[in-house]
Scaffold this motif. Structure first.
Motif, mmCIF file in Angstrom:
data_model
loop_
_atom_site.group_PDB
_atom_site.id
_atom_site.type_symbol
_atom_site.label_atom_id
_atom_site.label_comp_id
_atom_site.label_asym_id
_atom_site.label_seq_id
_atom_site.Cartn_x
_atom_site.Cartn_y
_atom_site.Cartn_z
ATOM 1 N N THR A 94 57.693 54.318 72.511
ATOM 2 C CA THR A 94 58.602 55.234 73.480
ATOM 3 C C THR A 94 59.690 55.919 73.029
ATOM 4 O O THR A 94 59.723 56.875 73.299
ATOM 5 N N ALA A 152 63.830 55.736 76.844
ATOM 6 C CA ALA A 152 63.114 54.815 76.174
ATOM 7 C C ALA A 152 63.478 53.448 76.410
ATOM 8 O O ALA A 152 62.607 52.558 76.309
ATOM 9 N N SER A 180 56.024 53.953 81.385
ATOM 10 C CA SER A 180 55.229 53.939 80.179
ATOM 11 C C SER A 180 53.991 52.760 80.329
ATOM 12 O O SER A 180 54.133 51.921 80.220
ATOM 13 N N THR A 213 59.510 59.890 73.446
ATOM 14 C CA THR A 213 60.844 60.626 74.214
ATOM 15 C C THR A 213 61.732 61.458 73.018
ATOM 16 O O THR A 213 61.829 62.647 73.450
ATOM 17 N N GLY A 249 52.947 51.276 77.422
ATOM 18 C CA GLY A 249 53.728 50.201 77.090
ATOM 19 C C GLY A 249 53.680 48.855 77.811
ATOM 20 O O GLY A 249 53.802 47.705 77.438
ATOM 21 N N ALA A 282 62.399 52.321 79.379
ATOM 22 C CA ALA A 282 60.931 52.058 79.510
ATOM 23 C C ALA A 282 60.305 50.884 78.993
ATOM 24 O O ALA A 282 59.399 50.113 79.430
ATOM 25 N N SER A 284 60.453 59.345 82.030
ATOM 26 C CA SER A 284 60.622 58.743 80.921
ATOM 27 C C SER A 284 60.518 57.238 80.815
ATOM 28 O O SER A 284 60.118 56.608 80.052
#
Length: 315
Positions: free
Chosen positions: A236, A116, A183, A240, A186, A119, A180
């Motif tokens: 994120t 996360a 994104s 995750t 995002g 990302a 992961s």
């Protein structure tokens, strides 16, 4: 002596003379509506229903985490049992099977921090670059990002598994961390946020003063992107933390399970031959699992709310 009385002639209005404008009084109803908004009983009732519907699972989880294994089946689901066993359940959860729950918690934190966090960092860099730089193919990148947002993650599960299987990375933490890091939502969110949050004139002024692109980004642009960064980070982290399907197809070793997969394995013990039912530990573990997410949302609430509302009002 005759006296004649003179009368003043009555002025005749000229039809070509424009009449004086009449002042219209402002409607008091509109003014009172803005100052004192009208209450809607239907909207209040619908909001209360949604609130109750959202809180019932959380209340059920908190109440049943205080019950023993037998108390779960001998008491009402939305009320406490006579035996308050919350602290013993927490102790049994973290010590069951040689403390495997703590190992799963550490795995989840590993996936969240690297996956996360990475990302979010990549989304910030990509969104800033797409918002403030012009380059050939920018429209194609925009279409690709929108298309990636629309594609569900389950549709990419089999191709992702085959790719990581050929690379020999299945049943390793990298099989969860690397996917992961991407994104699309995002990236799109940071793209739109950076477009509105960072004035182009400020970047041009920094360039005129001799600042490099990296210094402009880290010293000027990054502080302005803080609300958007927190918003993307929360999305994120939640994705995750609650990720279940990707670890399910990638991992076989229980030592690399995240909390979602590990609690599901405990829950499945009751249906296996010779397995031990530990529903009280599953419920208590679920409660412990959501506490970090609740704390993160409460602590970062003012940042992510401002990030979600960015760009909603046009100057």
């Amino acid at each position: 002596m005759n006296t004649t009385t003179r009368t003043e002639p009555t002025p005749v209005e000229n039809p070509h003379t424009p009449a004086a404008p009449r002042l219209r009084s402002k409607p008091t109803r509109a003014r009172s509506t803005v100052a004192r908004p009208r209450k809607s009983i239907l909207l209040t009732a619908l909001t209360a229903i949604v609130l109750i519907y959202s809180l019932i699972p959380l209340v059920w989880l908190v109440i049943n985490a205080t019950k023993t294994q037998d108390g779960l089946f001998t008491s009402f689901g939305l009320w406490f049992d006579g035996d308050f066993a919350l602290w013993s359940n927490i102790h049994d959860t973290v010590t069951y099977d040689n403390g495997i729950f703590l190992r799963w918690l550490g795995n989840t934190l590993l996936y969240v921090v690297i996956g996360a966090g990475g990302a979010t960092f990549l989304a910030v860099l990509g969104g800033y670059g797409l918002a403030k730089y012009d380059f050939p193919g920018k429209r194609g990148v925009f279409a690709t990002v929108i298309g990636a947002v629309a594609v569900p993650g389950t549709a990419l599960a089999v191709p992702t598994f085959l790719m990581f299987s050929n690379l020999g990375l299945t049943d390793t933490p990298w099989a969860v961390i690397i996917p992961s890091l991407i994104s699309p939502f995002g990236l799109y969110l940071m793209w739109t946020f950076a477009t509105e949050a960072i004035p182009t004139e400020m970047i041009e002024a920094a360039r005129v003063d001799g600042a490099s692109e990296f210094r402009t980004f880290f010293r000027i642009s990054l502080p302005l992107l803080a609300p958007g960064i927190v918003t993307v980070l929360l999305f994120t982290v939640v994705a995750t933390w609650n990720n279940y399907f990707l670890p399910l197809i990638m991992l076989k070793d229980p030592d690399w399970y995240p909390l979602t997969l590990g609690l599901n394995a405990w829950n499945a013990q009751a249906s296996t031959a010779g397995g031990q039912a530990v529903f009280n530990l599953v419920i208590t573990g679920s409660l412990l699992t959501i506490l970090p997410l609740l704390a993160a949302f409460l602590l970062l609430q003012r940042y992510w709310q401002s990030g979600l509302s960015a760009g909603s009002v046009k100057d």
